[in-house]
Design an enzyme around this catalytic site. Sequence first.
Site, PDB file in Angstrom:
ATOM      1  N   ILE A  15       5.933  21.441  36.213  1.00 27.48           N
ATOM      2  CA  ILE A  15       7.253  20.877  35.948  1.00 27.48           C
ATOM      3  C   ILE A  15       7.149  19.400  35.578  1.00 27.48           C
ATOM      4  CG2 ILE A  15       7.795  20.205  38.328  1.00 27.48           C
ATOM      5  CD1 ILE A  15      10.215  21.821  35.793  1.00 27.48           C
ATOM      6  N   SER A  37      -1.234  12.383  42.859  1.00 23.72           N
ATOM      7  CA  SER A  37      -1.514  13.813  42.962  1.00 23.72           C
ATOM      8  C   SER A  37      -2.890  14.019  43.552  1.00 23.72           C
ATOM      9  CB  SER A  37      -1.438  14.480  41.574  1.00 23.72           C
ATOM     10  OG  SER A  37      -1.806  15.838  41.644  1.00 23.72           O
ATOM     11  N   LYS A  91      14.429  19.508  42.493  1.00 26.00           N
ATOM     12  CA  LYS A  91      15.071  20.551  43.297  1.00 26.00           C
ATOM     13  C   LYS A  91      14.036  21.576  43.766  1.00 26.00           C
ATOM     14  CE  LYS A  91      14.652  24.094  40.404  1.00 26.00           C
ATOM     15  NZ  LYS A  91      14.083  25.410  40.751  1.00 26.00           N
TER      16      LYS A  91
END
Length: 310
Positions: A15, A37, A91
């Site tokens: 994403i 990350s 989300k």
Amino acid sequence: MAERIKLALVGIGKIARDQHLPAIAADNAFELVAAVSRSGRVEGVPNFNDIAALIESGLPVDAVSLCTPPVGRHRIAAQALAAGLHVMLEKPPGATLAEVHQLQAQAAAGSGRSLFATWHSRHAAGVDAARAWLADKQIKQAAIVWREDIRVWHPGQEWILEAGGLGVFDPGINALSIVTSILPGALRLESAKLVFPAGRGAPIAAGLAMVLGEAAPVSADFDFRPTWPQSWDITVETDRGTLMLTEGGARLWIDGEEQRTDGIGEYPALYRRFAELVAAGRSDCDLRPMALVADAFLLGERTETDPFAF
């Protein structure tokens, strides 16, 4: 021109690469200054293994955008807020409602820090026009059909079928974010049926029975298994016609006639909104979609189906 917001992107997965990085690059309000990350990397900026390393580095950062899976996101967001950073949450905003409420309180206790719980589907091209058209209508009933192939949209993402990964509610919550935005009134869950693959901790399919106000039924059919056809549709029947949102809210139809819609794109709209919140020192955390999902897990009748493998 106002000084650009120095942004770090946390969680470099599908994403982030598909949506966040292009949206950030196209928005003059932001300057991407770092990536965080454990595995992914972004060329051209410093990369850090965790949020603590970023903070300890002393690199000037104003805000972070979190694209990690929901489990574990609270700790990252809390560290960022404690360091005085503005925080944007992909989300769903967290793994539980309680932890997001805690983040809201932490942001409110700070000095001008913004917390943005995003719902990208609310910025689909047809959503604003749908809300405006429904505002003065009496809703008779509404139906959501959200069916997509998990292997296409979440290839190899085992976490999504683990406890806390939400399973089919990961895309389903997008539909719930739209209906809680466009329907004029409060939406409440009455019952749910959840289908779990054997050995998995999150559902692969779900059916919800909700009610708008105390009269209008609203149903939802969520399924991660279809390979074809796939659908992301919402139909609302009113006293003065029928509205349909298709393709995840991108296209709007009134009584079978497609309406003209405008928009800059879901993720560009999210970053525009985040820039507005940062400039104003305000937060935006609407947890109604997540509350409906939590209620589905509380009330849901659970059944088991065949094992699932990516």
